[in-house]
Design a protein around this motif. Structure first.
Motif, short mmCIF file in Angstrom:
data_model
loop_
_atom_site.label_atom_id
_atom_site.label_comp_id
_atom_site.label_asym_id
_atom_site.label_seq_id
_atom_site.Cartn_x
_atom_site.Cartn_y
_atom_site.Cartn_z
N TYR A 91 -4.45 -11.48 3.49
CA TYR A 91 -3.45 -11.08 2.72
C TYR A 91 -3.90 -11.12 1.16
CZ TYR A 91 1.21 -10.29 0.67
OH TYR A 91 2.17 -9.86 -0.05
N GLN A 92 -4.62 -12.24 0.80
CA GLN A 92 -5.35 -12.33 -0.66
C GLN A 92 -6.29 -11.14 -0.88
OE1 GLN A 92 -4.67 -13.79 -3.44
NE2 GLN A 92 -3.40 -15.15 -2.67
N VAL A 93 -7.04 -10.72 -0.01
CA VAL A 93 -7.84 -9.41 -0.07
C VAL A 93 -7.03 -8.41 -0.24
CG1 VAL A 93 -9.51 -8.05 1.19
CG2 VAL A 93 -9.85 -10.61 1.14
N ALA A 94 -5.84 -8.21 0.55
CA ALA A 94 -5.25 -7.03 0.70
C ALA A 94 -4.50 -7.00 -0.82
CB ALA A 94 -4.07 -7.07 1.45
N ILE A 95 -4.10 -8.18 -1.47
CA ILE A 95 -3.48 -8.09 -2.94
C ILE A 95 -4.43 -7.61 -4.06
CG2 ILE A 95 -2.62 -9.88 -4.80
CD1 ILE A 95 -1.19 -11.31 -2.36
N ASP A 96 -5.55 -8.06 -3.81
CA ASP A 96 -6.77 -7.83 -4.73
C ASP A 96 -6.99 -6.23 -4.70
OD1 ASP A 96 -6.85 -10.23 -5.91
OD2 ASP A 96 -8.59 -10.80 -4.57
N GLU A 97 -7.23 -5.77 -3.33
CA GLU A 97 -7.73 -4.43 -2.98
C GLU A 97 -6.56 -3.25 -3.11
OE1 GLU A 97 -9.98 -4.24 0.72
OE2 GLU A 97 -11.53 -5.61 -0.21
N HIS A 98 -5.43 -3.77 -2.86
CA HIS A 98 -4.11 -2.86 -2.84
C HIS A 98 -2.80 -3.45 -3.57
CE1 HIS A 98 -6.34 -0.48 0.30
NE2 HIS A 98 -6.47 -1.51 0.88
N PRO A 99 -3.04 -3.72 -4.67
CA PRO A 99 -2.07 -4.60 -5.57
C PRO A 99 -0.72 -3.65 -5.77
CG PRO A 99 -3.60 -3.45 -7.26
CD PRO A 99 -4.07 -3.36 -5.82
N GLU A 100 -0.75 -2.29 -5.47
CA GLU A 100 0.42 -1.51 -5.47
C GLU A 100 1.24 -1.97 -4.25
OE1 GLU A 100 -2.49 0.51 -2.70
OE2 GLU A 100 -2.47 -0.44 -4.81
N ARG A 101 0.56 -2.27 -2.95
CA ARG A 101 1.43 -2.94 -2.04
C ARG A 101 2.36 -4.06 -2.36
NH1 ARG A 101 -2.22 -3.70 3.30
NH2 ARG A 101 -3.13 -1.61 2.73
N LEU A 102 1.58 -5.00 -3.19
CA LEU A 102 2.12 -6.42 -3.44
C LEU A 102 3.35 -6.08 -4.38
CD1 LEU A 102 2.88 -9.46 -4.09
CD2 LEU A 102 1.19 -8.90 -6.05
N MET A 103 3.23 -5.25 -5.27
CA MET A 103 4.32 -4.67 -6.16
C MET A 103 5.49 -4.03 -5.50
SD MET A 103 3.37 -6.65 -8.98
CE MET A 103 4.65 -6.04 -9.97
N LEU A 104 5.09 -3.15 -4.62
CA LEU A 104 6.19 -2.48 -3.96
C LEU A 104 6.85 -3.38 -3.09
CD1 LEU A 104 7.35 0.21 -3.27
CD2 LEU A 104 6.10 0.55 -1.38
N GLN A 105 6.54 -4.42 -2.76
CA GLN A 105 7.22 -5.48 -1.76
C GLN A 105 8.31 -5.97 -2.87
OE1 GLN A 105 5.11 -8.47 0.46
NE2 GLN A 105 3.36 -6.99 0.97
N MET A 106 7.74 -6.32 -3.88
CA MET A 106 8.63 -6.83 -4.89
C MET A 106 9.72 -6.09 -5.27
SD MET A 106 7.24 -9.93 -5.06
CE MET A 106 7.80 -10.90 -6.37
N GLN A 107 9.50 -4.89 -5.55
CA GLN A 107 10.22 -3.69 -6.08
C GLN A 107 11.31 -3.53 -4.78
OE1 GLN A 107 10.95 -2.78 -8.76
NE2 GLN A 107 8.96 -2.79 -9.95
N MET A 108 10.89 -3.67 -3.58
CA MET A 108 11.83 -3.65 -2.32
C MET A 108 13.01 -4.45 -2.39
SD MET A 108 8.68 -2.73 0.65
CE MET A 108 9.66 -3.59 1.95
N TYR A 109 12.48 -5.78 -2.56
CA TYR A 109 13.58 -6.84 -2.59
C TYR A 109 14.67 -6.52 -3.97
CZ TYR A 109 9.88 -8.60 0.19
OH TYR A 109 8.85 -9.04 1.13
N LEU A 110 14.12 -6.22 -4.79
CA LEU A 110 14.99 -5.89 -6.17
C LEU A 110 16.01 -4.83 -5.90
CD1 LEU A 110 12.44 -6.42 -9.06
CD2 LEU A 110 14.38 -7.69 -8.35
N ALA A 111 15.38 -3.77 -5.10
CA ALA A 111 16.06 -2.57 -4.91
C ALA A 111 17.34 -2.75 -3.78
CB ALA A 111 15.31 -1.33 -4.31
N VAL A 112 16.97 -3.83 -2.87
CA VAL A 112 17.98 -4.34 -1.93
C VAL A 112 19.14 -4.93 -2.63
CG1 VAL A 112 18.44 -5.83 -0.21
CG2 VAL A 112 16.50 -4.42 0.02
N ALA A 113 18.87 -5.94 -3.63
CA ALA A 113 19.78 -6.69 -4.29
C ALA A 113 20.59 -5.88 -5.14
CB ALA A 113 19.15 -7.66 -5.18
N ALA A 114 20.11 -4.79 -5.74
CA ALA A 114 20.87 -3.97 -6.59
C ALA A 114 21.63 -3.08 -5.79
CB ALA A 114 19.96 -2.88 -7.59
N ALA A 115 21.18 -2.39 -4.73
CA ALA A 115 21.94 -1.45 -3.81
C ALA A 115 23.38 -2.27 -3.15
CB ALA A 115 21.12 -1.20 -2.73
N GLU A 116 22.90 -3.65 -2.70
CA GLU A 116 23.89 -4.41 -1.88
C GLU A 116 25.19 -4.66 -3.14
OE1 GLU A 116 24.20 -5.83 1.17
OE2 GLU A 116 22.47 -4.68 1.76
N GLN A 117 24.73 -4.83 -4.42
CA GLN A 117 25.68 -5.10 -5.38
C GLN A 117 26.71 -3.75 -5.62
OE1 GLN A 117 24.11 -6.45 -8.84
NE2 GLN A 117 24.08 -8.50 -8.24
#
Length: 189
Positions: A91-117
């Motif tokens: 996972y740490q290698v993936a974070i380094d090599e594909h940082p967009e995957r990490l950031m998209l995960q974070m954005q997914m959780y934010l999108a859920v919270a906003a949509a649920e509201q």
């Protein structure tokens, strides 16, 4: 010039959307930016996907698919602590090599919270289903132990937050994370 099939174009849209949504989130990313990155018109984009939400959900599913595949590959043939460290290191290698995957995960959780509201439960259902796929991908290699699985995923979320905030590998904040879960010294430094 070779023409792309609709499936190839859909794939290019998902890849472009991953980068755009990772950077701007669901609400801060326009379909125009995605279309521009792919090199297609917005009307063509909407022939491939019926809505911005459909693009986001396809992109979120891809992010989860890639993460699950990486975890399964890392833990193949391993169990318990060996699997834990192999998955954490991968996972740490993936974070380094594909940082967009990490950031998209974070954005997914934010999108859920906003949509649920707003009363939109489709985002939440899709992202929660993805989260359960991640849960299942680590649960068996960790001995089907609920506490081990929960602990691993809790550490993973902490690692996501620390990584997203840009803490460098040598920062003291990483000292409480087991060594295989610490940054590999990639682009965040």
């Amino acid at each position: 010039m070779v023409r792309m099939s609709a499936a190839e174009r859909r794939e290019s849209v998902v890849r472009a959307a991953m980068a755009e949504f990772a950077r701007g989130g669901y609400y801060g990313t326009s379909t125009e930016a995605i279309a521009k990155r792919v090199g297609v018109s917005q009307p063509y984009l909407f022939r491939l996907f019926p809505s911005k939400k459909a693009i986001f959900l396809a992109t979120a599913a891809r992010c989860v698919d890639e993460t699950v595949s990486m975890l399964e590959e890392a833990s193949e043939g391993l169990h318990g602590e060996d699997a834990l460290h192999a998955m954490a290191a991968a996972y740490q290698v993936a974070i380094d090599e594909h940082p967009e995957r990490l950031m998209l995960q974070m954005q997914m959780y934010l999108a859920v919270a906003a949509a649920e509201q707003e009363g939109d439960h489709e985002f939440g259902a899709a992202v929660r289903a993805g989260w359960m796929r991640l849960f299942d991908a680590v649960h068996l290699p960790l001995g089907a132990d609920i506490e081990e699985t929960t602990g691993f995923l809790a550490y993973g979320m902490l690692i996501n937050c620390l990584s997203a905030m840009g803490f460098p590998a040598e920062h003291r904040v990483w000292e409480g994370i087991y060594p295989s879960g610490r940054p590999t010294g990639g682009p965040r430094e």
